[in-house]
Design an enzyme around this catalytic site. Structure first.
Site, PDB file in Angstrom:
ATOM      1  N   ASP A 127      97.539  81.019  -7.020  1.00 23.30           N
ATOM      2  CA  ASP A 127      97.447  79.772  -6.596  1.00 23.30           C
ATOM      3  C   ASP A 127      98.066  79.634  -5.262  1.00 23.30           C
ATOM      4  O   ASP A 127      98.824  78.526  -4.973  1.00 23.30           O
ATOM      5  CB  ASP A 127      97.637  78.525  -7.433  1.00 23.30           C
ATOM      6  N   GLY A 138      98.357  67.745  -9.592  1.00 20.71           N
ATOM      7  CA  GLY A 138      97.292  67.998 -10.594  1.00 20.71           C
ATOM      8  C   GLY A 138      98.008  68.216 -11.990  1.00 20.71           C
ATOM      9  O   GLY A 138      97.259  67.887 -12.868  1.00 20.71           O
TER      10      GLY A 138
END
Length: 717
Positions: free
Chosen positions: A143, A23
């Site tokens: 993350d 992304g």
């Protein structure tokens, strides 16, 4: 940037081919032509021309700061960052080129099956070591996910993309759920505090994400595996994940417990840091467990934060340099100053101990109590939590939220020990204290009141439980909405209680509504959804709709088997209800086969004298009678009766039910005098406990009179 582009970046890094996309941009295989070495270049999404120049300046500075932090990390478990910069509006990082596969790719290579146990343990230890290093540097990843953890061909495990997640938030790479303010990273691996939004996110968030990763590589599925993002988030926030060994029994117990501790909802309930996690994993793998205090009471491994709590200063009589004797870790949690006695009547701390230190120790002991409960050591949990309640009340006050939190957990432990009256008193006290300090409609107040209703139901006081549930439900709907998980949990319990007070049609309708809502929010196979569908099946049976009930319980049993495993208690409970339905439908032969298998499963899981094992044997005996095998039915009834008398007591309703089954079998065998003795015992016990006018007493008297009639008529035929 096109895949065929082989331009130089900054006249030095020649991009050759794309080896990954995400992304936030692309990763290229490249060559550092200045040093003639292969590298990986991560090109982040172009900054674009539409942004405000002031914002772009801040963003560039933030990128430089985060890149410097990532480049400063020097550890074999961290991907090396060589360089960073900007080229044609594209921010880039130059990193070492890794020869291996990330964990997501390894799972795919393995047909989406879990990785070998030894490999999972090795990955866990290596990642824990790397996180311990980065957290000591004050760096949080934010993350962690399988795609960000690489296993190289030589077995080394490396974490990638430190600092990138925080940068991505500034560059709008994360989406947001409309109107919620919840920053979306990768939902399957987000910690509850990340989901909450606005709260402090520290190194313990990485520990939670690591728990999610390890859960997936160990079992083949993340802890909350639903298609709907909201359902995943609700799972992280509200649902306790199933133990790993319920999905994969061959996993070692220490790994199961460690991962479940990483997945604690509250950050303070997780291991203190990654270093302690690593020590715990190595200890479990090598078998270096704490000493056993006695042969009769083996010690189970405690959570990391419990094992690190010290018992205080060494006793003055201990020779200098001599090692202290081995202790049960649980015993070290009760320090000398917490024990009232002749020399310390108030249980006060030693002089010089600050209030901050006392509060910290009490917080650790509270968490240790929770850990003991998770291990099933409820007596120890209750004893420990009772001292924490006392000491927190002394230090903080009776109505302090921490004191009340320990009181709540003590009530839960007491209820698990079967001390329902004591649990009820404790929950009532907590509810009153929370109402005074937090308000009557505060979620914590409602939680205590809801537990009170649950205990009332366990005591058979279903009408009182119903009134409490209705009041709590109205407050939850006002404060949280009709489909909040806590509201649905309360409505589920209300449906159960409605059935127990004879309002079966309402119970069925309420359970259907809850099941529909949970299916939308959590998915059809979520354990909470299946629990409500189990209750629907029960209500259908009470309504005489046995075919529909059978279909419902079979579906629930199959779904639970797939999600939780064959021998999970919830799976076995649904199979038991399936047997009830088969018997009611006249399919006793099928029911007998099912119950024989169920007895074996319950015996393996719980032992021969566990109430649920005896319950399955009771069902087997009933269906043997339906098949006309009355000698076998009598033998089962007597065995179950003896077991229930030992485990539950001679006056327990289940024990009396076994007396009745023995009486029925004796009657069918023409042994009416022996049958009469069974019925007389039931009538006398129920008269003493319930009174002569109670429906159960009257039913027992009717059985007794029937037996007398058969004896009077010479019913030996």
């Amino acid at each position: 940037m096109a895949e065929t582009d082989t331009r130089l970046i900054q006249g030095r890094y020649r991009l050759q081919e794309v080896i990954g996309r995400g992304g936030m941009g692309e990763v290229w295989r490249a060559t550092d032509e200045s040093l003639e070495r292969r590298v990986a270049v991560k090109c982040l999404r172009p900054l674009g021309q539409q942004r405000d120049p002031a914002h772009l300046a801040v963003l560039r500075e933030r990128f430089r700061r985060e890149a410097r932090v990532a480049a400063a990390l020097q550890h074999r478990g961290i991907t090396v960052v060589h360089d960073f910069g900007e080229s044609d509006g594209c921010l880039f990082l130059v990193m070492e080129l890794l020869d291996g596969r990330n964990l997501s790719q390894l799972m795919t290579d393995n047909g989406k099956r879990p990785l070998p146990v030894g490999e999972v343990v090795d990955i866990a230890e290596q990642v824990a070591d790397a996180l311990a290093y980065t957290h000591r540097q004050g760096v949080v990843h934010r993350d962690l996910k399988p795609a960000n953890i690489m296993r190289l061909t030589d077995g080394t495990v490396k974490i990638c993309d430190f600092g990138i997640a925080r940068l991505g938030a500034d560059m709008d790479f994360t989406s947001r759920l409309t109107g919620t303010g919840i920053a979306m990273g990768t939902p399957h691996y987000m910690s509850p505090e990340q989901i909450g939004g606005g709260g402090e996110v520290d190194h313990r968030s990485d520990l939670y994400s690591l728990g999610c990763v390890l859960y997936e590589v160990a079992t083949g599925l993340p802890p909350f595996d639903m298609d709907d993002t909201w359902a995943i988030l609700i799972g992280h926030r509200d649902t306790i994940p199933a133990p790993l060994r319920s999905r994969r029994p061959e996993l070692p117990g220490y790994l199961d417990l460690a991962v479940l501790d990483l997945l604690a909802k509250a950050p303070e309930a997780r291991p203190a840091d990654a270093a302690e996690l690593g020590r715990r994993l190595v200890s479990g793998r090598t078998g270096h467990t704490p000493a056993v205090p006695s042969a009769a009471a083996p010690v189970h491994p405690l959570p990391a934060w419990a094992r690190t709590l010290a018992p205080g200063r060494p006793a003055a009589s201990s020779p200098a340099g001599q090692a202290a004797p081995a202790h049960d870790p649980a015993a070290t949690l009760t320090t000398a100053w917490t024990q009232a006695g002749p020399g310390n009547p108030a249980g006060t701390p030693p002089s010089g101990t600050s209030t901050t230190e006392i509060v910290a120790v009490l917080a650790g002991r509270h968490r240790a109590g929770l850990g003991l409960g998770r291990l099933g050591r409820w007596t120890e949990a209750a004893d420990l939590l009772r001292t924490v309640v006392r000491d927190r009340a002394h230090v903080l006050g009776d109505d302090h939220p921490d004191t009340l939190a320990s009181g709540y957990e003590l009530g839960f432990a007491l209820s698990r020990l079967g001390r329902a009256t004591d649990a009820l008193d404790r929950f009532a006290a907590v509810a009153e204290g929370r109402a005074r300090t937090l308000g009557g409609d505060h979620p914590d107040t409602l939680a205590a009141r809801q537990e009170s209703a649950y205990v009332l139901g366990g005591l058979g006081r279903h009408a009182e439980a119903h009134d409490v549930y209705e009041t709590v439900l109205a407050a939850r709907e006002r404060a949280m909405g009709a489909e909040h998980p806590d509201t649905l949990r309360c409505r589920h319990n209300l449906a159960f209680t409605l059935g127990r007070i004879g309002r079966v049609t309402e119970a069925y309708a309420t359970a259907r509504e809850v099941a529909d809502a949970r299916t939308r929010l959590l998915g059809a196979d979520h354990p909470d959804t299946l629990a409500t569908r189990h209750e629907i099946g029960h209500a259908l049976g009470r309504l005489g709709r046995w075919s529909d009930a059978l279909a419902q319980h079979r579906e629930v049993a199959e779904a639970r088997r797939a999600v939780l495993g064959d021998d999970h208690p919830d799976t076995l409970a649904a199979r038991y209800e399936t047997g009830i339905c088969l018997g009611r439908l006249g399919r006793a032969e099928e029911a007998t086969v099912l119950y024989r298998d169920l007895v074996g499963a319950r015996t393996r899981a719980n032992g021969p004298d566990h109430p649920e094992t005896l319950r399955a044997r009771h069902g087997l005996g009933v269906n043997l009678g339906r098949l006309g095998s009355w000698d076998d039915a009598l033998a089962e009834a007597r065995t179950v009766r003896s077991g229930r008398a030992r485990v539950l007591g001679s006056d327990h309703p289940d024990t009396l039910a076994s007396h009745r089954e023995a009486g029925i079998a004796l009657g069918h065998l023409g042994r009416w005098p022996e049958a009469l003795a069974e019925y007389r015992h039931i009538t006398a016990t129920r008269t003493r406990l319930l009174g002569p006018g109670h429906p159960a007493t009257r039913a027992a008297l009717a059985d007794e009179n029937h037996c007398r009639d058969r004896l009077g008529g010479g019913a030996g035929d």
